[in-house]
Design a protein around this motif. Structure first.
Motif, PDB file in Angstrom:
ATOM      1  N   GLY A 130      -9.959  41.040  32.445  1.00 14.38           N
ATOM      2  CA  GLY A 130      -9.173  42.252  32.647  1.00 14.38           C
ATOM      3  C   GLY A 130      -8.556  42.338  34.027  1.00 14.38           C
ATOM      4  N   ASN A 131      -8.469  41.195  34.726  1.00 17.42           N
ATOM      5  CA  ASN A 131      -7.935  41.189  36.089  1.00 17.42           C
ATOM      6  C   ASN A 131      -6.543  40.574  36.188  1.00 17.42           C
ATOM      7  N   LEU A 150      -2.938  49.747  29.483  1.00 15.61           N
ATOM      8  CA  LEU A 150      -2.506  48.684  30.393  1.00 15.61           C
ATOM      9  C   LEU A 150      -3.550  48.422  31.468  1.00 15.61           C
ATOM     10  N   THR A 151      -4.108  49.491  32.034  1.00 14.24           N
ATOM     11  CA  THR A 151      -5.079  49.324  33.118  1.00 14.24           C
ATOM     12  C   THR A 151      -6.440  48.875  32.611  1.00 14.24           C
ATOM     13  N   SER A 152      -6.637  48.881  31.310  1.00 13.73           N
ATOM     14  CA  SER A 152      -7.847  48.306  30.732  1.00 13.73           C
ATOM     15  C   SER A 152      -7.680  46.811  30.466  1.00 13.73           C
ATOM     16  N   GLY A 310      -7.735  48.859  36.433  1.00  8.21           N
ATOM     17  CA  GLY A 310      -6.400  48.497  36.877  1.00  8.21           C
ATOM     18  C   GLY A 310      -5.654  49.675  37.478  1.00  8.21           C
ATOM     19  N   TYR A 311      -4.524  49.364  38.105  1.00 13.51           N
ATOM     20  CA  TYR A 311      -3.727  50.414  38.748  1.00 13.51           C
ATOM     21  C   TYR A 311      -2.275  49.942  38.846  1.00 13.51           C
ATOM     22  N   GLU A 312      -1.371  50.917  38.978  1.00  8.95           N
ATOM     23  CA  GLU A 312       0.036  50.597  39.133  1.00  8.95           C
ATOM     24  C   GLU A 312       0.330  50.209  40.568  1.00  8.95           C
TER      25      GLU A 312
END
Length: 313
Positions: A130-131, A150-152, A310-312
């Motif tokens: 997930g990276n 998306l961040t998952s 995750g992050y934008e």
């Protein structure tokens, strides 16, 4: 949010697993029964067709090996488009063609739904944890709507602009990765023929201005001799071809790109379509009657970095 995932291959299977691991209501579809059985045993639902999957979920994700396969999955009688209803979202995570993503996007829009392109970058080992990085093109509000999914699946998420912009950026980054890999073959050749300690060369490149993500990752399995990067020659040729064709369409006169395509075609001819893409450096080994082996390197890449939300960017 109910999510459907079509295409459980080397990358898609890992992205879908991240959704499942992060407790999403997941429905999957793949032609390989063993893959869908694995996901069913992990708690996912299994759809009998892309159409059925689209009918059952809010977000439909496709991650498929070629634009041709994606168009078949989308446009067949039992395909995704015939299963769409108002306000559903289609996210194309395959590496594809800008023109094709826009063509299919119009068909999705005609069903009062929203299309986004969301290719990934960073390698299968980072998809597994997930990276991986995700580029997303399309309507900003819809991007924000699906951001939890998306961040998952990924660590760093970039909204690139309009539909198709993420696809263009992805083929650019894949071209660069391919060029770096070809250059590494020549760098390792000179290092080997200079009788340098290849383990120390690896470390030296990694802390130098000549470093790249490709060196940090693919050089490890090259030095091991497994070449196992979980990515094959035919996929590189697809990606480099997409970049080269885009340049031609834009009337952009390039020098390196046509040579990269030629080199990988030769590699495919020598080692086969399903050979690992990092075996392109073996052309230099064979030409110079040398090898790039060194002790202490893994036969497969593993992402040891802990999974984080995750992050934008």
């Amino acid at each position: 949010m109910k999510v459907g995932f079509i295409g459980l291959g080397n990358v898609g299977g890992k992205l879908a697993s991240s959704l499942l691991r992060n407790k999403f209501d997941l429905t999957v579809r793949d032609l390989d029964i063993n893959l869908t059985k694995f996901f069913r045993n992990k708690g996912a639902k299994v759809a009998i067709s892309p159409k059925e999957l689209a009918q059952q979920v809010d977000l439909i994700i496709t991650c498929l090996p070629s634009p041709k396969v994606c168009s078949e999955v989308m446009e067949a009688e039992d395909g995704v488009i015939n299963g769409l209803s108002k306000n559903k979202v289609w996210l194309e995570m395959s590496t594809t063609d800008e023109t094709e993503i826009k063509r299919l996007g119009k068909l999705v829009t005609n069903k009062e739904c929203i299309a986004l392109d969301g290719p990934v970058s960073g390698g299968c080992h980072r998809a597994a944890t997930g990276n991986i990085a995700i580029f997303v093109g399309g309507e900003r509000n819809t991007f924000e709507r699906i951001l939890p999914a998306l961040t998952s699946m990924g660590r760093k998420i970039l909204h690139t602009g309009e539909l198709g912009s993420a696809t263009v950026l992805k083929v650019i980054t894949n071209f660069l990765a391919s060029a770096h890999l070809v250059a590494l073959g020549e760098a390792w050749t000179v290092a080997k023929k200079s009788n340098l300690d290849l383990s120390k060369v690896y470390k030296g490149i990694a802390v130098s201005s000549g470093n790249s993500f490709v060196h940090e990752t693919e050089s490890q399995v090259i030095l091991n001799g497994s070449y196992n990067i979980n990515f094959t020659m035919d996929l590189v040729l697809k990606d480099t071809g997409l970049f080269d064709n885009l340049a031609k369409k834009l009337n952009a006169r390039l020098e390196i790109s046509p040579l990269i395509v030629k080199i990988f075609k030769d590699g495919q001819k020598k080692y086969g379509s399903r050979a690992w893409s990092s075996m392109i450096v073996k052309r230099m080994e064979d030409l110079n009657n040398i090898n790039f082996r060194a002790d202490g390197f893994p036969d497969e890449l593993v992402d040891n970095e802990q999974e984080k939300k995750g992050y934008e960017i």
